[in-house]
Motif scaffolding. Structure first.
Motif, PDB file in Angstrom:
ATOM      1  N   LYS A  37     -25.356 -30.295  76.813  1.00 27.25           N
ATOM      2  CA  LYS A  37     -26.483 -31.092  76.333  1.00 27.25           C
ATOM      3  C   LYS A  37     -27.462 -30.191  75.583  1.00 27.25           C
ATOM      4  N   LYS A  38     -28.097 -30.785  74.593  1.00 24.49           N
ATOM      5  CA  LYS A  38     -29.061 -30.057  73.764  1.00 24.49           C
ATOM      6  C   LYS A  38     -30.146 -29.430  74.627  1.00 24.49           C
ATOM      7  N   GLY A  39     -30.381 -28.131  74.423  1.00 25.77           N
ATOM      8  CA  GLY A  39     -31.423 -27.418  75.152  1.00 25.77           C
ATOM      9  C   GLY A  39     -31.048 -27.014  76.555  1.00 25.77           C
ATOM     10  N   GLN A  40     -29.798 -27.240  76.958  1.00 22.64           N
ATOM     11  CA  GLN A  40     -29.370 -26.892  78.315  1.00 22.64           C
ATOM     12  C   GLN A  40     -28.166 -25.961  78.267  1.00 22.64           C
TER      13      GLN A  40
ATOM     14  N   ASN B 250     -27.335 -27.783  68.757  1.00 22.28           N
ATOM     15  CA  ASN B 250     -27.310 -28.937  67.861  1.00 22.28           C
ATOM     16  C   ASN B 250     -26.491 -30.057  68.485  1.00 22.28           C
ATOM     17  N   GLY B 251     -26.871 -31.298  68.190  1.00 17.17           N
ATOM     18  CA  GLY B 251     -26.192 -32.455  68.762  1.00 17.17           C
ATOM     19  C   GLY B 251     -26.768 -32.760  70.130  1.00 17.17           C
ATOM     20  N   GLU B 252     -26.950 -34.034  70.432  1.00 17.37           N
ATOM     21  CA  GLU B 252     -27.547 -34.406  71.724  1.00 17.37           C
ATOM     22  C   GLU B 252     -26.666 -34.010  72.899  1.00 17.37           C
ATOM     23  N   GLU B 253     -25.356 -34.283  72.783  1.00 10.89           N
ATOM     24  CA  GLU B 253     -24.441 -33.849  73.836  1.00 10.89           C
ATOM     25  C   GLU B 253     -23.027 -33.767  73.296  1.00 10.89           C
TER      26      GLU B 253
ATOM     27  N   THR C  18     -23.486 -24.409  70.683  1.00 11.36           N
ATOM     28  CA  THR C  18     -23.039 -25.457  69.773  1.00 11.36           C
ATOM     29  C   THR C  18     -23.882 -25.346  68.519  1.00 11.36           C
ATOM     30  N   GLY C  19     -23.244 -25.480  67.378  1.00 11.39           N
ATOM     31  CA  GLY C  19     -23.957 -25.356  66.109  1.00 11.39           C
ATOM     32  C   GLY C  19     -23.579 -26.475  65.169  1.00 11.39           C
TER      33      GLY C  19
ATOM     34  N   ARG D  37     -19.709 -27.198  65.600  1.00 19.11           N
ATOM     35  CA  ARG D  37     -18.768 -26.157  66.007  1.00 19.11           C
ATOM     36  C   ARG D  37     -19.251 -25.457  67.265  1.00 19.11           C
ATOM     37  N   PHE D  38     -18.307 -24.838  67.957  1.00 16.99           N
ATOM     38  CA  PHE D  38     -18.624 -23.914  69.029  1.00 16.99           C
ATOM     39  C   PHE D  38     -18.678 -22.528  68.389  1.00 16.99           C
TER      40      PHE D  38
END
Length: 150
Positions: A110-113, A92-95, A53-54, A70-71
């Motif tokens: 989710k961000k970082g996952q 980017n973005g929390e979820e 995710t960006g 965006r994906f």
């Protein structure tokens, strides 16, 4: 004193032989990586596609902040009846809760996952991977990726 003269046709053949020979050596050397669309092994390997995710942010001339999620990649191409693993990493973005239109597939990135989705489309067509949070222009620019199945 007579100089050795090579006709143009022979010069081209010598150069072409060198290029083909060097190219063959390079492809067969241990450090080269062969990239093909089909597996060289007799055993089929499951295709894995990596997506993230960006976010893009900018300001207009009047100072208004605009953003778009965006994906990435925004379009992926698959063959029908093939097992595919889609790995989406939240950057980017929390979820980003999502679904794939025309299927029962749903999930959350989710961000970082990493979110892993197993795919196998039986029908040809274009399927949209849609983020529920950013699904329409009322929520900003829609966050949609396209899965094209042939």
């Amino acid at each position: 004193m007579r100089l050795f003269v090579i006709k143009r046709k022979w010069l081209y053949m010598i150069v072409a032989s060198f290029i083909v020979g060097f190219g063959g050596w390079y492809l067969l050397s241990s450090e080269s990586i062969i990239t093909t669309s089909k597996s060289v092994d007799t055993e089929e390997k499951k295709l894995e596609i990596n997506m993230v995710t960006g976010e893009f942010k900018s300001k207009t001339a009047d100072g208004k902040e605009i953003e778009a999620y965006r994906f990435d990649p925004g379009t992926i191409l698959l063959e029908k009846n093939n097992d595919v693993t889609l790995s989406i990493v939240g950057v980017n973005g929390e979820e980003h809760p999502f679904y794939i239109e025309g299927t029962s597939i749903k999930g959350v990135v989710k961000k970082g996952q990493e979110t892993v989705v197993n795919l196998n489309f039986k029908e040809e067509g274009t399927y949209r991977l849609i983020c529920d949070t950013h699904s329409t222009s009322e929520h900003g620019i829609p966050m949609i990726a396209y899965i094209v199945v042939d």
